[in-house]
Design an enzyme around this catalytic site. Structure first.
Site, mmCIF file in Angstrom:
data_model
loop_
_atom_site.group_PDB
_atom_site.id
_atom_site.type_symbol
_atom_site.label_atom_id
_atom_site.label_comp_id
_atom_site.label_asym_id
_atom_site.label_seq_id
_atom_site.Cartn_x
_atom_site.Cartn_y
_atom_site.Cartn_z
ATOM 1 N N ARG A 95 2.783 -45.630 -4.635
ATOM 2 C CA ARG A 95 1.976 -45.551 -5.857
ATOM 3 C C ARG A 95 2.762 -45.975 -7.099
ATOM 4 O O ARG A 95 2.175 -46.293 -8.123
ATOM 5 C CB ARG A 95 1.442 -44.122 -6.030
ATOM 6 C CG ARG A 95 0.282 -43.785 -5.110
ATOM 7 C CD ARG A 95 -0.106 -42.331 -5.194
ATOM 8 N NE ARG A 95 0.798 -41.473 -4.453
ATOM 9 C CZ ARG A 95 0.618 -40.172 -4.270
ATOM 10 N NH1 ARG A 95 -0.433 -39.577 -4.808
ATOM 11 N NH2 ARG A 95 1.481 -39.466 -3.569
ATOM 12 N N HIS A 129 -0.448 -48.983 -0.723
ATOM 13 C CA HIS A 129 -1.278 -48.627 -1.876
ATOM 14 C C HIS A 129 -1.715 -49.869 -2.646
ATOM 15 O O HIS A 129 -2.822 -49.920 -3.180
ATOM 16 C CB HIS A 129 -0.496 -47.679 -2.791
ATOM 17 C CG HIS A 129 -1.308 -47.151 -3.929
ATOM 18 N ND1 HIS A 129 -2.417 -46.341 -3.743
ATOM 19 C CD2 HIS A 129 -1.189 -47.315 -5.274
ATOM 20 C CE1 HIS A 129 -2.939 -46.035 -4.922
ATOM 21 N NE2 HIS A 129 -2.211 -46.612 -5.863
ATOM 22 N N LYS A 191 -12.766 -43.825 -13.361
ATOM 23 C CA LYS A 191 -12.158 -42.541 -13.728
ATOM 24 C C LYS A 191 -11.103 -42.738 -14.808
ATOM 25 O O LYS A 191 -10.524 -43.810 -14.961
ATOM 26 C CB LYS A 191 -11.523 -41.868 -12.507
ATOM 27 C CG LYS A 191 -10.280 -42.556 -11.965
ATOM 28 C CD LYS A 191 -9.718 -41.831 -10.759
ATOM 29 C CE LYS A 191 -8.477 -42.573 -10.223
ATOM 30 N NZ LYS A 191 -7.936 -41.968 -9.019
ATOM 31 N N ASP A 221 -4.508 -37.378 -1.745
ATOM 32 C CA ASP A 221 -3.399 -36.481 -2.059
ATOM 33 C C ASP A 221 -3.956 -35.072 -2.318
ATOM 34 O O ASP A 221 -4.123 -34.293 -1.391
ATOM 35 C CB ASP A 221 -2.627 -37.023 -3.259
ATOM 36 C CG ASP A 221 -1.303 -36.302 -3.488
ATOM 37 O OD1 ASP A 221 -1.061 -35.261 -2.846
ATOM 38 O OD2 ASP A 221 -0.495 -36.771 -4.306
#
Length: 308
Positions: A95, A129, A191, A221
């Site tokens: 990430r 990712h 988001k 997660d």
């Protein structure tokens, strides 16, 4: 052709056994000793001289398992292994793949350097990712795709009003590939975060009314994003919401969040061992996918047949 040997790190033994069984070999004999202060010392209890060695180790939790993998690679190289391939079902620190704010590390690149410096000749992993992480390596990387596991499962569900959803803007390409395969539409959940692992606000871009929605992500997660997305999608009139994520990190209150959510089910793979059972979580195995990839690598054949 050199002899092929497979070994497992501490945290991936169950998955490694399945991979070895599907490949048609037993796992090699490896001992990982620990000093009282936590230092690790791997040693091979059989010769690997001239062999092509596959070391299977997922890097979650990250620090110890990553260090263990580096030491396993180094030990194999010093024992005169011909080639060493690090099989990393879950690539930790993925990430952190860019500088999204000042004075931060690009950890995904650092980990690539560490594995290469340790002596890895090849990396095999699944659903990074971000796809650009492949470019962080100066050695061959086999990037497998979890869709080979999930698509057959979704086809068996035989949902009439299927619709795919990306839980954030970064997952649009991933969700679109599923939508294209099933020839259906997709929506996006936009988001905004205040800080890591905490969603401040979210809205759905697109129509979900009367649809059986499948949220697509590479990892889950704390499950905060997926659970909030499921709530909003159901509020918008969806018939059901399921989620698919290759890597079940499931930290913090993830299990409770999922149990208390409107998700019908969460489907993950066994790239990371589950910490506890949940009635809403279904686990599919990537063992056969990795075994086929290892066969392709050792037989010098294409792995493109493993992609959907």
């Amino acid at each position: 052709m050199t002899e092929v040997k497979l070994f497992s790190g501490t945290n991936s033994h169950l998955l490694a056994e399945k991979i070895a069984k599907n490949y048609g070999k037993s796992l090699g004999d490896l001992t990982i000793s620990k000093f009282s202060d936590g230092e690790m010392s791997p040693s091979y209890n059989e010769s690997v001289r001239g062999c092509t060695v596959f070391l299977i180790q997922t890097t979650n939790p990250n620090a110890d398992n990553l260090m263990e993998l580096c030491l396993m690679i180094d030990a194999a190289k010093r024992a005169s292994a011909y080639k060493v391939c690090a099989v990393v079902p879950y690539y930790g620190y993925a990430r952190q793949d860019r500088k999204d704010r000042p004075r931060v590390s690009i950890a995904a690149k650092l980990i690539a350097n560490m594995l290469t410096s340790a002596g890895a000749d090849r990396i095999m992993t699944c659903d990074l990712h971000a796809g650009q992480i492949q470019g962080f390596f100066d050695i061959p990387l086999d990037h497998l795709n979890g869709s080979a596991i999930f698509v057959p499962y979704l086809e068996r569900l035989n949902l009439d009003n299927l619709l795919f959803a990306a839980p954030d803007v970064g997952g649009v390409a991933r969700a679109r590939s599923y939508a294209k395969h099933f020839e259906v539409e997709m929506v996006v959940c936009d988001k905004h975060r205040k800080r890591a692992n905490e969603v401040a606000s979210m809205q759905v871009i697109g129509d979900v009314e009367g649809k059986d929605v499948i949220l697509i992500d590479d990892l889950v997660d704390t499950a905060g994003t997926l659970c909030k997305a499921a709530q909003i999608i159901m509020d918008k009139g969806a018939t059901s919401v399921r989620a698919i994520a290759t890597h079940g990190v499931l930290s913090g209150n993830a299990y409770d969040n999922i149990e208390n959510s409107l998700l019908k089910e969460l489907v993950i793979t066994d790239t990371i061992p589950m910490k506890r059972q949940s009635s809403k979580i279904r686990v599919l195995s990537v063992a056969d996918l990795f075994a086929k990839a290892i066969h392709a690598v050792t037989g010098n054949t294409s792995i493109s047949a493993l992609f959907i």
